[in-house]
Scaffold this motif. Sequence first.
Motif, PDB file in Angstrom:
ATOM      1  N   GLN A 104     -54.621  21.014  90.541  1.00 32.23           N
ATOM      2  CA  GLN A 104     -54.313  19.702  91.517  1.00 32.23           C
ATOM      3  C   GLN A 104     -54.907  18.665  90.768  1.00 32.23           C
ATOM      4  N   MET A 105     -54.203  17.586  90.613  1.00 32.19           N
ATOM      5  CA  MET A 105     -54.874  16.312  90.386  1.00 32.19           C
ATOM      6  C   MET A 105     -54.377  15.104  91.140  1.00 32.19           C
ATOM      7  N   GLY A 106     -55.239  14.773  91.897  1.00 34.03           N
ATOM      8  CA  GLY A 106     -55.044  13.707  92.938  1.00 34.03           C
ATOM      9  C   GLY A 106     -54.038  14.487  93.762  1.00 34.03           C
ATOM     10  N   THR A 107     -52.653  13.748  93.972  1.00 36.65           N
ATOM     11  CA  THR A 107     -51.898  14.432  94.862  1.00 36.65           C
ATOM     12  C   THR A 107     -50.770  15.456  94.282  1.00 36.65           C
ATOM     13  N   ASN A 108     -50.876  15.326  92.856  1.00 38.54           N
ATOM     14  CA  ASN A 108     -49.949  16.156  92.266  1.00 38.54           C
ATOM     15  C   ASN A 108     -50.577  17.402  91.547  1.00 38.54           C
ATOM     16  N   ARG A 109     -49.629  18.475  91.465  1.00 36.71           N
ATOM     17  CA  ARG A 109     -49.891  19.682  90.717  1.00 36.71           C
ATOM     18  C   ARG A 109     -49.546  19.374  89.270  1.00 36.71           C
ATOM     19  N   ILE A 110     -50.201  20.116  88.199  1.00 36.65           N
ATOM     20  CA  ILE A 110     -49.686  19.938  87.014  1.00 36.65           C
ATOM     21  C   ILE A 110     -50.270  21.301  86.104  1.00 36.65           C
ATOM     22  N   PHE A 111     -49.631  21.566  84.956  1.00 39.74           N
ATOM     23  CA  PHE A 111     -49.945  22.603  84.079  1.00 39.74           C
ATOM     24  C   PHE A 111     -49.479  22.214  82.725  1.00 39.74           C
ATOM     25  N   ASN A 112     -50.108  22.883  81.979  1.00 42.90           N
ATOM     26  CA  ASN A 112     -49.539  22.959  80.373  1.00 42.90           C
ATOM     27  C   ASN A 112     -49.098  23.947  79.845  1.00 42.90           C
ATOM     28  N   PHE A 113     -48.025  23.871  78.765  1.00 46.11           N
ATOM     29  CA  PHE A 113     -47.436  25.204  78.365  1.00 46.11           C
ATOM     30  C   PHE A 113     -47.524  24.963  76.778  1.00 46.11           C
ATOM     31  N   ALA A 114     -47.349  26.054  75.952  1.00 45.58           N
ATOM     32  CA  ALA A 114     -47.144  25.776  74.649  1.00 45.58           C
ATOM     33  C   ALA A 114     -45.763  26.348  74.122  1.00 45.58           C
ATOM     34  N   ASP A 115     -45.225  25.866  73.184  1.00 47.45           N
ATOM     35  CA  ASP A 115     -44.171  26.285  72.478  1.00 47.45           C
ATOM     36  C   ASP A 115     -44.478  27.572  71.443  1.00 47.45           C
ATOM     37  N   TYR A 116     -43.502  27.840  70.627  1.00 50.40           N
ATOM     38  CA  TYR A 116     -43.562  28.950  69.969  1.00 50.40           C
ATOM     39  C   TYR A 116     -44.667  28.700  68.514  1.00 50.40           C
ATOM     40  N   GLU A 117     -44.728  27.292  68.317  1.00 49.94           N
ATOM     41  CA  GLU A 117     -45.522  26.753  67.059  1.00 49.94           C
ATOM     42  C   GLU A 117     -46.783  26.293  67.725  1.00 49.94           C
ATOM     43  N   GLY A 118     -47.320  26.679  68.828  1.00 49.83           N
ATOM     44  CA  GLY A 118     -48.570  26.189  69.405  1.00 49.83           C
ATOM     45  C   GLY A 118     -48.712  24.812  69.973  1.00 49.83           C
ATOM     46  N   ASN A 119     -47.791  24.107  69.952  1.00 55.41           N
ATOM     47  CA  ASN A 119     -47.670  22.781  70.459  1.00 55.41           C
ATOM     48  C   ASN A 119     -47.664  22.654  72.005  1.00 55.41           C
ATOM     49  N   TYR A 120     -48.634  21.860  72.681  1.00 60.79           N
ATOM     50  CA  TYR A 120     -48.601  21.842  74.092  1.00 60.79           C
ATOM     51  C   TYR A 120     -48.227  20.906  74.761  1.00 60.79           C
ATOM     52  N   PHE A 121     -47.662  20.892  75.839  1.00 56.04           N
ATOM     53  CA  PHE A 121     -46.689  19.881  76.637  1.00 56.04           C
ATOM     54  C   PHE A 121     -47.310  19.972  78.110  1.00 56.04           C
ATOM     55  N   ALA A 122     -47.331  19.102  79.102  1.00 55.34           N
ATOM     56  CA  ALA A 122     -47.521  19.008  80.452  1.00 55.34           C
ATOM     57  C   ALA A 122     -46.168  18.844  81.266  1.00 55.34           C
ATOM     58  N   VAL A 123     -46.589  19.614  82.501  1.00 57.40           N
ATOM     59  CA  VAL A 123     -45.508  19.427  83.584  1.00 57.40           C
ATOM     60  C   VAL A 123     -46.036  19.171  84.773  1.00 57.40           C
ATOM     61  N   MET A 124     -45.689  18.060  85.393  1.00 50.15           N
ATOM     62  CA  MET A 124     -46.423  17.324  86.888  1.00 50.15           C
ATOM     63  C   MET A 124     -45.137  17.797  87.682  1.00 50.15           C
ATOM     64  N   GLU A 125     -45.449  18.294  89.025  1.00 49.39           N
ATOM     65  CA  GLU A 125     -44.518  18.163  90.157  1.00 49.39           C
ATOM     66  C   GLU A 125     -44.174  16.929  90.548  1.00 49.39           C
ATOM     67  N   LYS A 126     -43.135  16.614  90.511  1.00 53.28           N
ATOM     68  CA  LYS A 126     -42.484  15.423  91.154  1.00 53.28           C
ATOM     69  C   LYS A 126     -41.165  15.775  91.772  1.00 53.28           C
ATOM     70  N   ASN A 127     -41.004  15.452  92.956  1.00 53.95           N
ATOM     71  CA  ASN A 127     -39.823  15.858  93.747  1.00 53.95           C
ATOM     72  C   ASN A 127     -38.659  14.758  93.830  1.00 53.95           C
ATOM     73  N   ASP A 128     -38.941  13.834  92.906  1.00 57.24           N
ATOM     74  CA  ASP A 128     -37.563  12.715  92.805  1.00 57.24           C
ATOM     75  C   ASP A 128     -36.770  13.003  91.685  1.00 57.24           C
ATOM     76  N   THR A 129     -36.947  14.224  90.956  1.00 59.61           N
ATOM     77  CA  THR A 129     -36.165  14.279  89.850  1.00 59.61           C
ATOM     78  C   THR A 129     -34.719  14.820  90.228  1.00 59.61           C
ATOM     79  N   VAL A 130     -33.797  14.419  89.138  1.00 56.98           N
ATOM     80  CA  VAL A 130     -32.467  15.106  89.677  1.00 56.98           C
ATOM     81  C   VAL A 130     -31.891  16.152  89.101  1.00 56.98           C
TER      82      VAL A 130
END
Length: 130
Positions: A104-130
Amino acid sequence: MIHKLGQVMLYVTNQDKAVEFWSDILGFRIIADQKEHGMRWIELSPSKAADAWTNILLHNKELIAKMSPELNLGTPSLMFFSNNLYQLYTDLKDKEIIVGELVQMGTNRIFNFADYEGNYFAVMEKNDTV
């Protein structure tokens, strides 16, 4: 005047494995897979409406380094949004993808993940996506 970020270029070691990760694991749609003058690039979109999003373009890191040694080929720090973060988190864990803690970061939940080459990216919960 700039009105949109059109593409983010990711320089990868293995384009086939990268396509597998982004399409099979994350569900991105392949918009184009092109070869020209000895180069291959693959355009992926997180949505069926490819023109509504900033797409990812996968390039061969080794080839680009030879062609343009002055380029920074590091992985950009990308933040994705999800309207069902917990489901994505559990899906990635079930597929044995490396994921960080769901926090939990403020009012948002977030996590990161790694691709097959070990590069990390983040994902945040945001309900206004289409």
